[in-house]
Enzyme design. Structure first.
Site, short mmCIF file in Angstrom:
data_model
loop_
_atom_site.label_atom_id
_atom_site.label_comp_id
_atom_site.label_asym_id
_atom_site.label_seq_id
_atom_site.Cartn_x
_atom_site.Cartn_y
_atom_site.Cartn_z
N GLU A 87 -2.46 22.72 -6.70
CA GLU A 87 -1.43 23.13 -5.74
C GLU A 87 -1.22 22.19 -4.57
OE1 GLU A 87 -4.41 24.71 -6.18
OE2 GLU A 87 -5.30 25.24 -4.25
N ASN A 88 -1.42 20.88 -4.72
CA ASN A 88 -1.25 19.98 -3.58
C ASN A 88 0.01 20.36 -2.80
OD1 ASN A 88 -3.37 18.35 -4.72
ND2 ASN A 88 -1.83 17.68 -6.18
N GLU B 4 0.43 28.52 -8.63
CA GLU B 4 0.42 27.33 -7.76
C GLU B 4 1.33 27.54 -6.55
OE1 GLU B 4 -1.91 25.35 -8.20
OE2 GLU B 4 -2.38 26.10 -10.20
#
Ligand SMILES: [Zn+2]
Length: 1014
Positions: free
Chosen positions: A419-420, A453
């Site tokens: 999930e940057n 995410e």
């Protein structure tokens, strides 16, 4: 982070400190020294912890529905601390140090000149070693660990801002970097200790920010044990001053899955490369020297220099691009808000994209290989992402906080997705979807990973764990939301009420029922422990506990305000309750003994549920007897046509008496209504009989979720020996009348391990025959799907189509003749016409059945199709079908090919080996192959601990003979280190399998024989 998950079979959150919003708004941002320092220290595990709640989130919670309240609740009750990240960070960062970027960083390593001006060179050699030894001795005399040897970074420094300038050399897979870290000094010290791992450091310089004066570096060294780099200064850095640390370094763009790594794909016959990052949980240190713990939130300004044939991406949008004459370009990205290193990201690739814009103006782009973009394979993901951002913004009442969100589809990745913040990375198989050749199951997989995410963009990125031991809260919450968010997209699917049970609750109870399990909240001391916390227990038990809490707290209680939440009911302290569930491993089984005394008194007792009751408890100091939970047991009384409304009984002792008013002679008791609780329920045999009668006569009196729950409980209680073996098989007889998907799905999943225990025994066909009889009539009723589904149909008839699929799967795998014929006909038609008319939703079943029944030509045909297809979903099921063969030569050939990265992607190789192990004809082959190749496999996946443990359990979980158990123990003895946790779990599982064979197999067969002749 989403772990690789197979929907039909078997995916972690952390301390939370949410700050007052005011502090965020009025620029004087920065964590107050007190809480920050406290938060960075080790956290007491059971005592009171501090939490401040972000007002805006509270407002959001107040108007949101039940699920969200659970989180607040949990966070408050557990006093778990997360760190809130503000959109407004510190004022503009000062340019690092004395500013001038050294030319050396722009050259490939080796080719470049040393830094222009002689920076402080890294000193090595004997003199430095001597100094180091002396220094260590000095610390020893003081009876302290030196700051670099401690498991956590010393807290005297805090990074405020990073200026990171990278040059990526894709032709030789190297990169060079210059990082300038602006440091605030909390306690005076001569040491700068920060993380850096597997890189070469060329130069280091420390300068005082305001006075522009340098601080002489005495020496520097790596300390690999803690993955840190140490800068020793000639004088102490002074408190409350800020300094600039500049480090020039270079490293490889590795061909593995962590840090800044490379992968490739083939376009028009030509191999193309890309570089992408995976930093969570502790791999940012491989890409740049940094304070790589989540507590150290800072702002980042990143620039990436690369050849103009590539493009670069990072968390923030590109501000300016500077083109050079030699065909190179430097992209300067906007500064990030405050964030942790683990969700920082960048990529260098030559992908193309499509984009959409949300109502609130967030630009969403999906980047993937050009052929996939052209085919529209990213459109589904892009479309739901836009809707989901709108959903979460409304749900959390907090807008998405970055200007853009890029989704990046990469061929190779250690997890399903990461999930940057602003640049989420997905493995292609979890985001690309070609509607003309994807099943509902695949669509579901893709949808849930994206929901997960996106949830993290708020819960994880905006609000971030302070430390890793409570990873389960962030991940459990995102996992729970997979179901809530999917219900938003597909309201008719009832994911949260139904599929949550089979896919999460039932699934994790299998794992957590082992004596070698662990608490959902795990102590994490050192970096090497961190990967371990990202496991199914954290994800799934976390989600199940959040759901249980939400259901017993109830909506109204929440509205009374957070302060009132400390207590619910007469005498229940929520924090105490939840500590028992999060700090103790495992779960209880409740036994309800009804009507044994007069006056409608029932006896309720609890004990820890374990599959292998011979196993010694992991912690010998506390036997299983000392495990005690406060259990919110909901209970209802029913008779032939009616079920009473449920009552809640808090069970907190080993054994308790309770009075049930409406208990009559023929009425049955049912516990854990709708299976909202994280525990199993057992009854006396008489009550089980009454329940079986009820199911047979009119199953609809009992709710769908309880029908599924009864099936799962009965099968697992029998497997562990709490219940006679025939009870679950008797329960499943009613299924011929069951029109709902969920109970069938629960039965099918519960039968799977039983089938694997029996599939190599000589009396297997008796079991087989019994199951076929239970499935036959529903199989006939439902028939086969005739054509492919269009979108609206997917929405309307999901339950029906999934039920049909489940029944066909059971029929084909247990050998229903018609099912086999149908599969063979469909495959033959495909081969002769070269047109694939096999309905999408059953393709995997048909392929597998065809390969197992038909000759080698079919295997070769599927093998050829596997090579020629470019659609990722299709590729995956073709590959898995190849493992269904009963030809051992073919299985061996496949196993050997699986380690060739050119043929099978690294993450898929694991699935090949596991699937061969599930095939009774291949189990011993996969087991042998695994032992022979362990060194190679462990080198490849060892660091991605999750994949490694998936492999270990996948290959061993169905071994069930004394001989295999011996082989497993010998194998563990013969190799050193790594994956110890996975192996102890494996031993326990196999011991439980062997024990079951010894104690219960005959009992089961005897009953089956009798039942079949009746
Ligand atoms: Zn996650």
């Amino acid at each position: 982070m989403a772990l690789e998950e197979k929907r039909e079979k078997r995916p972690p959150v952390t301390p939370m400190m949410i700050e007052e919003e005011a502090a965020l708004r009025n620029g004087s941002r920065g964590l107050p020294p007190g809480p920050w320092a406290e938060a960075a220290g080790p956290r007491p595990r059971t005592t009171e912890r501090h939490i401040a709640v972000h007002k805006r989130l509270v407002l959001g919670f107040a108007v949101s529905i039940l699920a969200l309240l659970a989180v607040t609740m949990i966070a408050v009750m557990l006093s778990v601390r997360f760190e809130e990240c503000g959109a407004a960070a510190d004022g503009p960062p000062r340019a690092g140090g004395n500013g001038s970027l050294s030319g050396a960083a722009r050259q490939p390593p080796g080719a470049g000149q040393p830094p222009g001006r002689p920076e402080e060179e890294v000193r090595g050699g004997e003199a430095a070693e001597e100094e180091e030894e002396e220094e260590e001795e000095e610390w020893q005399r003081r009876r302290e660990l030196p700051p670099w040897a401690r498991p956590r970074l010393p807290r005297h420094l805090r990074p405020l801002h990073y200026n990171l300038m990278l040059s990526a050399f894709m032709e030789n897979f190297t990169f060079s970097g210059e990082v300038n870290v602006q440091l605030e000094v909390r306690n005076a010290s001569r040491y700068i200790v920060l993380h850096a791992h597997r890189m070469h450091i060329d130069a280091v310089r420390v300068a005082e920010d305001k006075l522009a004066g340098g601080v002489r570096v005495a020496r520097t060294f790596f300390y690999p044990q803690t993955q840190v780099f140490v800068v020793v200064l000639n004088r102490s850095l002074e408190v409350q001053r800020s300094y600039n640390l500049k480090i020039i370094y270079n490293a490889l763009i590795e061909n593995e899955l962590l840090g800044f790594f490379r992968s490739s794909y083939v376009l028009h016959g030509e191999r193309r490369f890309l570089g992408v990052t995976q930093f969570s949980p502790t791999h940012a240190r491989k890409a740049f020297p940094c304070f790589d713990e989540p507590i150290y939130k800072a702002t980042f300004k990143i620039s990436i220099r690369h050849q103009a044939t590539y493009l670069s991406l990072s968390n923030m949008p590109v501000e300016t691009s500077v083109f050079e004459e030699d065909g190179w370009v430097t992209d300067h990205f906007s500064q990030t808000p405050l964030m942790s290193t683990y969700y920082l990201a960048w990529a260098v690739c030559n992908f193309t994209y499509r984009e959409t814009v949300t109502k609130s103006g967030v630009v969403v782009r999906l980047y993937a290989r050009p052929d996939a973009i052209r085919r529209g394979s990213g459109d589904y993901a892009l479309n739901i992402t836009r809707r989901l951002i709108e959903f979460y913004e409304d749900y959390f009442k907090v807008p998405y906080s970055l200007p853009k969100l890029d989704l990046l589809a990469v061929p190779k990745h250690p997890y399903a997705a990461m999930e940057n913040w602003g640049l989420s990375v997905f493995v292609e198989q979890r985001i690309l979807l070609d509607p003309s050749i994807s099943s509902i199951l695949y669509l579901l997989d893709v949808t849930m990973v994206i929901v997960h995410e996106l949830c993290h963009q708020w819960f994880g990125d905006l609000v971030t764990p302070v430390w890793w031991e409570d990873v389960w809260l962030k991940e459990g919450f995102a996992h729970y939301f997979e179901f809530v968010g999917t219900d938003y997209l597909y309201p008719g699917w009832n994911m949260e009420k139904q599929r949550f049970l089979t896919d999460v609750l039932h699934e994790v109870m299998l794992l957590d029922g082992l004596a070698s399990s662990h608490p959902v909240s795990q102590e994490v001391q050192q970096a090497s422990d961190i990967d371990r916390v990202f496991d199914w227990i954290a994800y799934k038990k976390g989600a199940a506990l959040i759901r249980m809490l939400a259901s017993f707290m109830g909506h109204s209680v929440f509205q009374m305000g957070l302060q009132a939440l400390k207590r619910v009911g007469k005498s229940v302290n929520i924090q105490e309750v939840m500590d028992q569930w999060t700090l103790q491993m495992g779960y209880p089984v409740i036994t309800v003994l009804g009507n044994e005394t007069t006056d409608n008194i029932i006896v309720i007792s609890q004990e820890r549920f374990v599959y292998d009751r011979d196993t010694k408890p992991k912690d010998p100091a506390r036997g299983d007897n000392s495990y005690l939970w406060q259990i919110p047991l909901t209970i209802a009384v029913g008779n032939t046509s009616h079920i009473s409304s449920e009552a809640i009984i808090w069970v907190s002792n080993k054994s308790e008496h309770h009075r049930i008013p409406a208990l009559e002679e023929a009425s049955w008791l049912l516990g854990n209504i709708n299976q909202t609780g994280y525990f199993r329920v057992n009854y006396d045999i008489r009550n089980w009989r009454l329940l079986i009668n009820q199911l047979t006569r009119n199953h609809e009196v009992i709710s769908v979720s309880n029908r599924a729950g009864l099936i799962d409980d009965a099968f697992n209680l029998a497997r562990a020996g709490y219940l006679p073996q025939n009870i679950p098989l008797e329960i499943m007889r009613y299924l011929s009348e069951e029109k709902d998907f969920l109970p069938w799905h629960a039965a099918s999943r519960a039968l799977y391990p039983l089938d694997k225990l029996l599939d190599r025994t000589e009396n297997y066909n008796i079991f087989n025959e019994y199951i076929l009889r239970q499935v036959a009539s529903m199989y006939l009723k439902l028939g086969w799907p005739t054509n492919n589904l269009n979108k609206s149909l997917v929405q309307a008839s999901y339950q029906h189509e999934e039920l049909r699929r489940e029944v066909i799967m059971l029929a084909c795998s247990f050998g229903n003749k018609h099912c086999h014929q149908q599969a063979a006909t469909l495959i033959s038609d495909w081969i002769s016409s070269n047109r694939n008319r096999i309905p999408l939703n059953v393709r995997d079943i048909v392929y597998c059945t065809g390969v197992s029944l038909m000759d080698e030509d079919v295997w070769e045909f599927i093998w050829m199709k596997f090579h020629s297809t470019t659609a990722v979903s299709e590729k995956k099921i073709l590959l898995e079908a190849l493992t269904c063969s009963d030809d051992r030569n073919l299985l061996n050939r496949l196993l050997n090919l699986s380690l060739n990265s050119e043929v099978v992607l690294d993450q898929d190789a694991i699935d090949v080996i596991i699937h061969v192990a599930r095939n009774p004809h291949g189990r011993d082959l996969a087991w042998k192959f695994f032992r022979e190749k362990w060194k190679i496999l462990n080198a490849r996946y060892g660091e991605a601990l999750f994949m490694n443990s998936k492999l270990v359990s996948g290959v061993t979980e169905f071994l069930n003979t004394e001989g295999e158990l011996r082989e497993l123990k010998n194998f563990i003895k013969s190799y050193e280190g790594g994956a110890a946790v996975s192996f102890s779990r494996a031993v326990e599982t196999v011991e439980a399998n062997v024990r079951w064979q010894r104690l219960y197999k005959e009992e089961l067969f005897q009953w089956l024989r009798k039942s079949l002749t009746q």
